[in-house]
Design an enzyme around this catalytic site. Structure first.
Site, PDB file in Angstrom:
ATOM      1  CE  LYS A 164      -3.842   2.425   0.443  1.00 51.48           C
ATOM      2  NZ  LYS A 164      -3.496   3.675   1.113  1.00 51.48           N
ATOM      3  CD  GLU A 171      -3.069   8.157  -4.045  1.00 53.39           C
ATOM      4  OE1 GLU A 171      -2.973   8.982  -3.114  1.00 53.39           O
ATOM      5  OE2 GLU A 171      -3.683   7.070  -3.945  1.00 53.39           O
TER       6      GLU A 171
END
Length: 311
Positions: A164, A171
């Site tokens: 993550k 991102e």
């Protein structure tokens, strides 16, 4: 199955609802009594049948540590704790060791989906022993998006949060690229409708994506993002990604540059950071800062780093 869920904020509350829609029982606890189903961790644990699964969805660091410490005193051998916040992956190894000494299993789970997860599902990356993951699997299946993909047993304890962390680093770089392209289009006199240029990219182009869709939504709300100040916080995971790259001698020029760009936004009112702030608000409900004189309400930044929970 039954699940105890600690932390019912923007993500935790929606996760509780999605799990319930799948037919499972969720007992939720939050410091805000208006959100909670029970009034204490003790009451939450007592309300679940053994073997218990308790999912922790609180900010990383101290709040997660204190919650896991408390659960370690309340749970029994054979129970499992899931950390679904954005904890640093190195913390997972310590939590697993501390709980294992009491016969309690531990699974770390990176969760992505933000405020849209209730309807669209949450992408899940989890780490831990197979026997512990199996006890949580019905909840993973309830939370994930429809279809074949959207969840992965990434490896041993820590692998979920590491995956993550890298996801969030990517991102950062993707958002920065959209922001730079948007500023350049806005600066070009020949381009008279930047919003519609972005909208045109939503079909048939190699950069079409959910982030692009959210950028268009943000521009529909405020065509030139004039109500926002060019300030963007960071959740901490971008920093951890860069630190991990240094530890592993892996070059990450794009992700590192995107993190440093956010730091620069705290010194100057950056046009690019208006887009970054707008995107963070769109997918995660993160606070934005109003431009000077803007009438549109916004939250002022409380700190440089947002407490990592999930998103």
């Amino acid at each position: 199955m039954e699940l105890g869920l600690v932390g019912l904020g923007k993500m935790g509350g929606n996760m509780r609802e999605r799990i319930r829609r799948a037919g499972h029982t969720v007992v939720g606890f939050d410091r805000n009594p208006d959100l909670a189903d029970v009034h204490s961790l003790e009451e939450l644990v007592d309300s679940l049948k053994a073997p218990r699964v308790v999912w922790v969805m609180v900010p990383a660091g101290g709040p997660t540590q204190s919650t896991i410490d408390a659960l370690g005193e309340l749970l029994s051998p054979g129970d499992v704790v899931v950390d679904g916040g954005n904890s640093r992956w190195t913390d997972d190894e310590r939590h697993a060791e501390e709980l294992a000494a009491k016969g309690i299993g531990f699974v770390d789970c990176g969760v992505s989906g933000g405020v849209w997860g209730l309807e669209n599902g949450y992408a899940l990356m989890y780490g831990g022993d197979a026997e512990h993951v199996a006890k949580v699997q019905p909840v993973f299946d309830a939370l994930k998006p429809e279809g074949e993909f959207g969840s992965v047993h990434a490896g041993r304890v820590g692998a979920g949060h590491f995956a993550k962390m890298v996801h969030n680093g990517i991102e950062y770089a993707m958002m920065q690229a959209f922001a730079e392209g948007w500023e350049l289009l806005e600066a070009a006199e020949a381009v008279t409708d930047v919003r519609e240029v972005f909208r045109s990219w939503q079909e048939g182009t190699v950069i079409r994506s959910w982030l692009l869709d959210l950028a268009v939504r943000a521009l529909d709300d405020d065509e030139h993002l004039g109500a926002l100040r060019g300030y963007a916080a960071d959740s901490g995971e971008g920093r951890w990604t860069v630190e991990a790259a240094i530890d592993h001698a892996v070059p990450l020029p794009a992700i590192t540059a995107s993190l440093f760009a956010r730091f620069s936004s705290r010194q100057d009112d950056s046009p690019q950071m208006k887009m970054i702030a707008a995107l963070r608000n769109q997918f995660g409900g993160h606070a934005v800062t109003a431009a000077a004189g803007a009438e549109k309400g916004a939250d002022a930044p409380g700190a440089d780093v947002d407490p990592p929970v999930g998103g």
